[in-house]
Write a protein that holds these residues in place. Structure first.
Motif, PDB file in Angstrom:
ATOM      1  N   GLU A 159       0.824  -1.207   0.000  1.00 51.68           N
ATOM      2  CA  GLU A 159       0.000   0.000   0.000  1.00 51.68           C
ATOM      3  C   GLU A 159       0.861   1.260   0.000  1.00 51.68           C
ATOM      4  N   GLN A 162       2.062   1.856  -3.535  1.00 48.96           N
ATOM      5  CA  GLN A 162       1.007   2.369  -4.409  1.00 48.96           C
ATOM      6  C   GLN A 162       0.740   3.844  -4.161  1.00 48.96           C
ATOM      7  N   MET A 163       1.052   4.327  -2.964  1.00 51.77           N
ATOM      8  CA  MET A 163       0.951   5.763  -2.699  1.00 51.77           C
ATOM      9  C   MET A 163       2.274   6.475  -2.968  1.00 51.77           C
ATOM     10  N   ASN A 218       1.316  10.471  -2.882  1.00 52.40           N
ATOM     11  CA  ASN A 218      -0.099  10.818  -3.045  1.00 52.40           C
ATOM     12  C   ASN A 218      -0.903  10.011  -2.016  1.00 52.40           C
ATOM     13  N   TRP A 219      -1.533  10.703  -1.115  1.00 58.01           N
ATOM     14  CA  TRP A 219      -2.245  10.056  -0.008  1.00 58.01           C
ATOM     15  C   TRP A 219      -3.646   9.676  -0.474  1.00 58.01           C
ATOM     16  N   ARG A 220      -3.751   8.499  -1.089  1.00 61.92           N
ATOM     17  CA  ARG A 220      -5.048   8.008  -1.570  1.00 61.92           C
ATOM     18  C   ARG A 220      -5.836   7.422  -0.412  1.00 61.92           C
ATOM     19  N   GLU A 221      -7.132   7.729  -0.392  1.00 63.68           N
ATOM     20  CA  GLU A 221      -7.980   7.318   0.738  1.00 63.68           C
ATOM     21  C   GLU A 221      -8.117   5.806   0.830  1.00 63.68           C
ATOM     22  N   GLU A 222      -8.268   5.130  -0.316  1.00 65.18           N
ATOM     23  CA  GLU A 222      -8.468   3.676  -0.263  1.00 65.18           C
ATOM     24  C   GLU A 222      -7.221   2.953   0.234  1.00 65.18           C
ATOM     25  N   HIS A 223      -6.045   3.462  -0.147  1.00 69.64           N
ATOM     26  CA  HIS A 223      -4.809   2.822   0.306  1.00 69.64           C
ATOM     27  C   HIS A 223      -4.555   3.091   1.783  1.00 69.64           C
TER      28      HIS A 223
END
Length: 445
Positions: A159, A162-163, A218-223
């Motif tokens: 995770e 991916q961010m 990039n701080w993605r919410e789902e990750h």
């Protein structure tokens, strides 16, 4: 084919069980069943009362030995019930009984197994005693939880990548002191790279600027949600691992039968003291300290002793049989006087896997075992050298547990001097066979 007589049978009062998930088929000795005027083959359920009824029937017939196949885990309740009732249970390998003549069925299987058992053509597999099995179950559960916890660490790292949080590029251990503090701060809601980089330990080789660059993503919410779930599972598994360690301490503490002096313990409350206490309990349980062997740590000694027990090695008549049980001996497939294959057989033995893992730490060791391993690596490929050194470690463990002797490492220099003397002796023998004489040149002053 001539029929064997009754006096030719090795175990005349024997029975065999074809184990299944929901039912078992049992065949008793035909002679005993004929005397009791009953059918020698009987179907048995898998419930506890059915197993006790089966034990009553076998004891009523005068059965002494019972052979059962190691089918999955379905044989374990049957084995425990029959053993508790006083029957001598032989756990046999399915490879010894799979060649059933004729059509394959459960009824024919149990009859064929009983015939092999009566004629003495089966060999029992070794199973440790009850006290060892309790420790083994807890230790295996602990290993399973540690493996699951490691898988959740991999999911955290996935995770983060991916961010585009490249934490693994600046830290050697993502869940070390620095990495764990940073991940928990991220889960708590911190997003500023400068604030996150403050958790950097002074021993980290990467600079503060490099850590800040790695924490910019990039701080993605789902990750972030999956990362939070992974941290929660990691903590939950850590609690279960702690419970297993406490249970192991209680079990080992109640089985102390010796007192081995390991020297002065480290300071209380440290990680070294915790490892020392476990090492002391293992030594007091067996009477010897396996960690004196180079490369064997406390976790490896725990795995070996939980699978073998303090008296398990004594069940093997010779060290060769012990190493063969571990799957560390070369194969001997010979036909027509020619060796078809000398490769080591495949074995899923946990002790074998632990010893082969230990061998890799001896590559840079200045001990006699390290010199032995490096010499073998020059003669053969690395996998074969690992197996050979694991075989040597198994022999040391066998002699320590059976004789109660402590291992003493004489060092790399002593080993190399022995090898030098052996090479000189071999060179002299070869020169004498060719009609020459070897004379050693004295060293210069």
């Amino acid at each position: 084919m001539p029929v064997r007589k009754q006096q030719d049978e090795v175990f005349p009062n024997s029975a065999a069980v074809d184990v299944g998930a929901s039912e078992h088929w049992v065949c008793a000795a035909p002679r005993l069943a004929e005397q009791a005027d009953c059918d020698p083959v009987r179907r048995c359920g898998a419930m506890t009362d059915d197993l006790h009824a089966l034990a009553d029937w076998l004891l009523g017939l005068g059965i002494e030995y019972v052979a059962i196949e190691s089918t999955g885990v379905y044989w374990i309740p049957l084995y425990d019930v029959l053993e508790s009732r006083g029957l001598k249970v032989w756990l046999t390998d399915t490879r010894q009984t799979r060649s059933v003549p004729g059509r394959k069925s459960d009824i024919l299987d149990c009859q064929w197994n009983q015939k092999l058992m009566a004629l003495g053509l089966l060999r029992p597999n070794w199973r440790p005693e009850q006290d060892v099995r309790v420790i083994r179950a807890v230790c295996r559960q602990r290993d399973t939880l540690i493996a699951e916890q490691a898988s959740w660490v991999q999911r955290m790292q996935k995770e983060l990548v991916q961010m585009n949080i490249q934490l693994a590029e600046v830290l050697s251990d993502v869940m070390g002191q620095t990495g764990e503090a940073i991940i928990r701060a991220i889960v708590a809601g911190e997003r500023d790279p400068r604030q996150l980089a403050r958790h950097r330990n002074r021993r980290v080789k990467a600079s503060v600027a490099e850590v800040q660059r790695a924490l910019t993503g990039n701080w993605r919410e789902e990750h972030l949600f999956v990362l939070s779930q992974a941290v929660t599972m990691y903590d939950a598994l850590g609690q279960r691992i702690t419970e297993c360690e406490r249970k192991l301490q209680d079990l080992l503490g109640s089985r102390t039968s010796h007192h081995v002096d390991l020297g002065r313990p480290p300071r209380a409350g440290t990680k070294a003291r915790k490892e020392f206490d476990l090492r002391q309990m293992l030594a007091d349980w067996t009477g010897v300290d396996l960690t004196r062997i180079n490369g064997i740590q406390t976790t490896t000694a725990l795995k070996v002793l939980s699978e073998l027990g303090p008296r398990g090695a004594q069940r093997f008549a010779t060290v060769k049989r012990f190493c063969s049980w571990l799957g560390l001996c070369p194969g001997t497939k010979i036909s027509g006087g020619k060796i078809l294959s000398a490769r080591t057989k495949f074995a899923a033995n946990r002790i074998r896997q632990a010893l082969k893992t230990v061998v890799m730490s001896l590559r840079h060791s200045d001990s006699a075992l390290g010199a032995f391993y490096r010499r073998l690596c020059l003669r053969m490929d690395t996998p074969r050298a690992n197996t050979a050194v694991a075989h040597k470690l198994a022999r040391m463990i066998y002699f320590m547990l059976t004789r109660g002797e402590a291992y003493v490492d004489r060092g790399q220099e002593h080993y190399e001097e022995l090898q030098r003397q052996r090479n000189i002796a071999a060179l002299k023998r070869r020169a004498a066979a060719l009609g020459f004489q070897v004379q050693q040149i004295p060293e210069a002053a």
